[in-house]
Motif scaffolding. Structure first.
Motif, PDB file in Angstrom:
ATOM      1  N   LEU A 252       0.806  -1.177  -0.040  1.00 29.78           N
ATOM      2  CA  LEU A 252      -0.056   0.064  -0.112  1.00 29.78           C
ATOM      3  C   LEU A 252       0.941   1.263  -0.018  1.00 29.78           C
ATOM      4  N   TYR A 253       2.124   1.098   0.687  1.00 26.88           N
ATOM      5  CA  TYR A 253       2.970   2.379   0.566  1.00 26.88           C
ATOM      6  C   TYR A 253       4.110   2.088  -0.162  1.00 26.88           C
ATOM      7  N   GLY A 254       3.989   1.697  -1.107  1.00 27.01           N
ATOM      8  CA  GLY A 254       5.477   1.515  -1.957  1.00 27.01           C
ATOM      9  C   GLY A 254       6.365   0.266  -1.650  1.00 27.01           C
ATOM     10  N   GLY A 255       6.230  -0.648  -0.858  1.00 23.77           N
ATOM     11  CA  GLY A 255       6.997  -1.965  -0.637  1.00 23.77           C
ATOM     12  C   GLY A 255       6.468  -3.136  -1.549  1.00 23.77           C
ATOM     13  N   THR A 256       7.214  -3.928  -1.511  1.00 21.00           N
ATOM     14  CA  THR A 256       6.933  -5.462  -2.342  1.00 21.00           C
ATOM     15  C   THR A 256       6.830  -6.185  -1.522  1.00 21.00           C
ATOM     16  N   LYS A 257       5.989  -7.573  -1.934  1.00 19.62           N
ATOM     17  CA  LYS A 257       5.679  -8.609  -1.129  1.00 19.62           C
ATOM     18  C   LYS A 257       6.652  -9.890  -1.869  1.00 19.62           C
ATOM     19  N   THR A 258       7.914  -9.562  -2.162  1.00 22.64           N
ATOM     20  CA  THR A 258       8.636 -10.555  -2.878  1.00 22.64           C
ATOM     21  C   THR A 258       8.851 -11.736  -2.051  1.00 22.64           C
ATOM     22  N   PHE A 259       9.176 -11.461  -0.464  1.00 19.09           N
ATOM     23  CA  PHE A 259       9.540 -12.675   0.090  1.00 19.09           C
ATOM     24  C   PHE A 259       8.750 -12.542   1.785  1.00 19.09           C
ATOM     25  N   ALA A 264       6.093  -5.380   7.312  1.00 16.88           N
ATOM     26  CA  ALA A 264       6.980  -5.825   8.461  1.00 16.88           C
ATOM     27  C   ALA A 264       6.976  -4.774   9.768  1.00 16.88           C
ATOM     28  N   LEU A 265       6.136  -4.780  10.434  1.00 14.74           N
ATOM     29  CA  LEU A 265       6.412  -3.726  11.487  1.00 14.74           C
ATOM     30  C   LEU A 265       5.592  -4.481  12.866  1.00 14.74           C
ATOM     31  N   HIS A 266       6.295  -3.947  13.863  1.00 16.00           N
ATOM     32  CA  HIS A 266       5.776  -4.597  15.223  1.00 16.00           C
ATOM     33  C   HIS A 266       5.756  -3.675  16.242  1.00 16.00           C
ATOM     34  N   SER A 267       4.605  -3.865  17.095  1.00 17.27           N
ATOM     35  CA  SER A 267       4.533  -2.856  18.361  1.00 17.27           C
ATOM     36  C   SER A 267       5.328  -3.539  19.390  1.00 17.27           C
ATOM     37  N   SER A 268       6.471  -3.004  19.684  1.00 13.95           N
ATOM     38  CA  SER A 268       7.407  -3.727  20.690  1.00 13.95           C
ATOM     39  C   SER A 268       7.221  -3.331  21.992  1.00 13.95           C
ATOM     40  N   MET A 269       7.053  -2.140  22.469  1.00 10.89           N
ATOM     41  CA  MET A 269       6.897  -1.591  23.747  1.00 10.89           C
ATOM     42  C   MET A 269       5.763  -0.465  23.934  1.00 10.89           C
ATOM     43  N   LEU A 291       8.331 -12.625  11.668  1.00 10.15           N
ATOM     44  CA  LEU A 291       9.171 -11.760  11.589  1.00 10.15           C
ATOM     45  C   LEU A 291      10.529 -12.384  12.063  1.00 10.15           C
ATOM     46  N   ARG A 292      10.391 -13.253  12.979  1.00  9.03           N
ATOM     47  CA  ARG A 292      11.593 -14.054  13.122  1.00  9.03           C
ATOM     48  C   ARG A 292      12.137 -14.955  11.942  1.00  9.03           C
ATOM     49  N   GLY A 293      11.141 -15.282  11.314  1.00 11.33           N
ATOM     50  CA  GLY A 293      11.618 -16.146   9.831  1.00 11.33           C
ATOM     51  C   GLY A 293      12.039 -15.023   9.100  1.00 11.33           C
ATOM     52  N   LEU A 294      11.601 -13.567   8.785  1.00 11.23           N
ATOM     53  CA  LEU A 294      12.276 -12.805   8.097  1.00 11.23           C
ATOM     54  C   LEU A 294      13.632 -12.630   8.419  1.00 11.23           C
ATOM     55  N   ILE A 295      14.067 -12.336   9.476  1.00 15.83           N
ATOM     56  CA  ILE A 295      15.231 -11.939   9.908  1.00 15.83           C
ATOM     57  C   ILE A 295      16.313 -13.283   9.489  1.00 15.83           C
ATOM     58  N   ILE A 296      15.684 -14.487   9.497  1.00 11.41           N
ATOM     59  CA  ILE A 296      16.529 -15.575   8.927  1.00 11.41           C
ATOM     60  C   ILE A 296      16.838 -15.457   7.518  1.00 11.41           C
ATOM     61  N   LEU A 298      16.642 -12.625   5.586  1.00  9.58           N
ATOM     62  CA  LEU A 298      17.515 -11.468   5.495  1.00  9.58           C
ATOM     63  C   LEU A 298      19.051 -11.926   5.627  1.00  9.58           C
ATOM     64  N   ARG A 299      19.212 -12.502   6.692  1.00  5.20           N
ATOM     65  CA  ARG A 299      20.668 -13.077   6.727  1.00  5.20           C
ATOM     66  C   ARG A 299      21.007 -14.163   5.919  1.00  5.20           C
ATOM     67  N   ASP A 300      19.966 -14.843   5.348  1.00  7.43           N
ATOM     68  CA  ASP A 300      20.647 -15.695   4.448  1.00  7.43           C
ATOM     69  C   ASP A 300      20.978 -15.169   2.957  1.00  7.43           C
ATOM     70  N   LEU A 301      20.412 -14.160   2.784  1.00  4.82           N
ATOM     71  CA  LEU A 301      20.701 -13.437   1.587  1.00  4.82           C
ATOM     72  C   LEU A 301      22.106 -12.796   1.756  1.00  4.82           C
ATOM     73  N   GLU A 302      22.768 -12.568   2.789  1.00  4.72           N
ATOM     74  CA  GLU A 302      23.925 -11.913   3.020  1.00  4.72           C
ATOM     75  C   GLU A 302      24.946 -13.126   2.863  1.00  4.72           C
ATOM     76  N   ILE A 303      24.857 -14.115   2.934  1.00 10.03           N
ATOM     77  CA  ILE A 303      25.763 -15.466   2.523  1.00 10.03           C
ATOM     78  C   ILE A 303      26.200 -15.631   1.297  1.00 10.03           C
TER      79      ILE A 303
END
Length: 303
Positions: A252-259, A264-269, A291-296, A298-303
Motif C-alpha cells: 500500500l505504501y511502496g513496498g513489495t511482497k517478494t518474500f 514488516a512492523l511490530h509494536s514492541s513496547m 518476523l523471526r523467519g524474516l530475519i533468517i 535476510l541473513r541468508d541473503l548476506e551469505i
C-alpha cells in the motif's frame, strides 16, 4: 456474573490538608469531571471508612477511598479466541495482538477481532466490562495493545496519551540500506486523494514526528527501531515511504511482497505510569514467528 469492585485509595499528604477532596482528585490525579459526577451520584466516596461528600475538606492522614465502576454491560459479543496476555490486573489488560486480527469490530470484520477475544476472556473470568483499547494498531501490525478495564483507567491513560507521556516503540524492516544511523522524520500526514484508507505526506495535514534508529543493515534491507512522538494513522508506514525506504511487504505504501506478505512492523513496547499506583509500567511483546523467519531470510541473503 458479578465483577469484583475495584477500590482506589489514597492517604492524604501534608500538602493536601485544607483542600477539598474534589480539588485533590481533579488536579492531583486528573480525574475527569464526568467520572467524579458518577462516583458522587453512586455514593462511592468514603473517607476513613465513612461516606463523604467530595466538597468536604481533607486533612493529612485521611484515607480517601473510591469504589470504581467495574460492572458494565459489554457492547460487543465475547468469543472463545486465543489471547496472548502480557499483563493483567484490576485496571489494565495488555496483549500481544497477532498478525491479521483487527483491534475493534467493524462492518468488514464483525467477529474474530481482538475485542471479541478480550470480552470472551473476561466473560470466562466472570467479569462484565466494556472494551476500551487505549490505542489501535493496524490489522497486519503485530504487538502490544493496552486495554483499560474501567472508566478511571481509560481516562487516566487517555490523559497521559494526549500529553505525550506514553512512550511507544516499534520495530520494522524496510527496503534498502538506510545510511543515517538515526534521525527524525517531521512530515505532516493527510488523506490520499480519493481514498478513505490510504494516507500520504501532506503539508496541510496533521503534524507527525517519527524518530528512527538503525539496529542492523542487511545487503538490501535495514532493521529499524521507531519511536512515535505523535500517533497518526499509518504514521510509520507513510513516513517510511516518504523517505524512500518503505516497509518490506507494505504494497500500500511502496513496498513489495517478494518474500514477505505483510508490512514488516511490530509494536514492541508501551511504557506509561500505572493509573492507580503512578509507578512506571513497561509492556514488551516478543516478535511473532513470521518476523523471526524474516530475519533468517535476510541473513541468508548476506551469505
Amino acid at each position: 456474573m458479578n465483577t469484583p469492585p475495584t477500590l482506589w485509595e489514597y492517604r492524604l499528604q501534608p500538602e493536601d490538608s485544607g483542600h477539598k477532596y474534589l480539588s485533590i482528585l481533579l488536579h492531583k490525579f486528573h480525574f475527569s469531571v464526568k467520572l467524579l459526577q458518577r462516583l458522587k451520584q453512586g455514593e462511592r466516596v468514603w473517607v476513613n471508612g465513612n461516606f463523604s461528600y467530595l466538597t468536604a475538606r481533607g486533612k493529612e492522614g485521611d484515607m480517601l477511598s473510591l469504589q470504581l465502576f467495574s460492572e458494565e454491560e459489554a457492547s460487543i459479543p465475547g468469543e472463545d479466541l486465543p489471547l496472548d496476555i502480557l499483563y493483567e490486573d484490576d485496571y489494565l489488560l495488555a496483549v500481544n495482538k497477532p498478525v491479521g486480527q483487527v483491534v475493534h469490530p467493524n462492518r468488514r470484520y464483525p467477529t474474530n477481532t481482538l475485542g471479541n477475544a478480550v470480552i470472551g476472556h473476561w466473560e470466562r473470568k466472570g467479569e462484565n466490562r466494556l472494551y476500551r483499547p487505549i490505542h489501535r494498531i493496524d490489522r497486519n501490525t503485530s504487538g502490544v495493545v493496552v486495554i483499560a478495564k474501567n472508566q478511571f483507567a481509560h481516562q487516566q491513560l487517555a490523559w497521559q496519551l494526549e500529553r505525550g507521556h506514553i512512550h511507544k516503540r516499534y520495530h520494522g524492516f524496510v527496503e534498502g540500506v538506510v545510511q543515517e544511523n538515526q534521525g527524525a522524520i517531521d512530515d505532516s500526514i493527510g488523506f490520499a486523494p480519493n481514498s478513505f484508507i490510504k494516507r500520504q505526506i501532506n503539508p496541510d495535514g496533521m503534524s507527525a514526528r517519527t524518530l528512527f534508529r538503525v539496529l542492523h543493515r542487511y545487503t538490501s534491507a535495514t532493521f529499524l527501531e521507531f519511536i512515535l512522538e505523535t500517533g497518526r494513522t499509518h504514521q510509520i508506514r507513510v513516513h517510511c515511504e516518504g523517505f524512500g525506504h518503505p516497509l518490506i511487504g507494505d504494497d500500500l505504501y511502496g513496498g513489495t511482497k517478494t518474500f514477505f506478505d505483510r508490512h514488516a512492523l511490530h509494536s514492541s513496547m508501551y511504557a506509561f505510569l500505572h493509573p492507580a499506583t503512578g509507578l512506571p509500567l513497561v509492556i514488551r511483546a516478543p516478535f511473532p514467528k513470521d518476523l523471526r523467519g524474516l530475519i533468517i531470510k535476510l541473513r541468508d541473503l548476506e551469505i
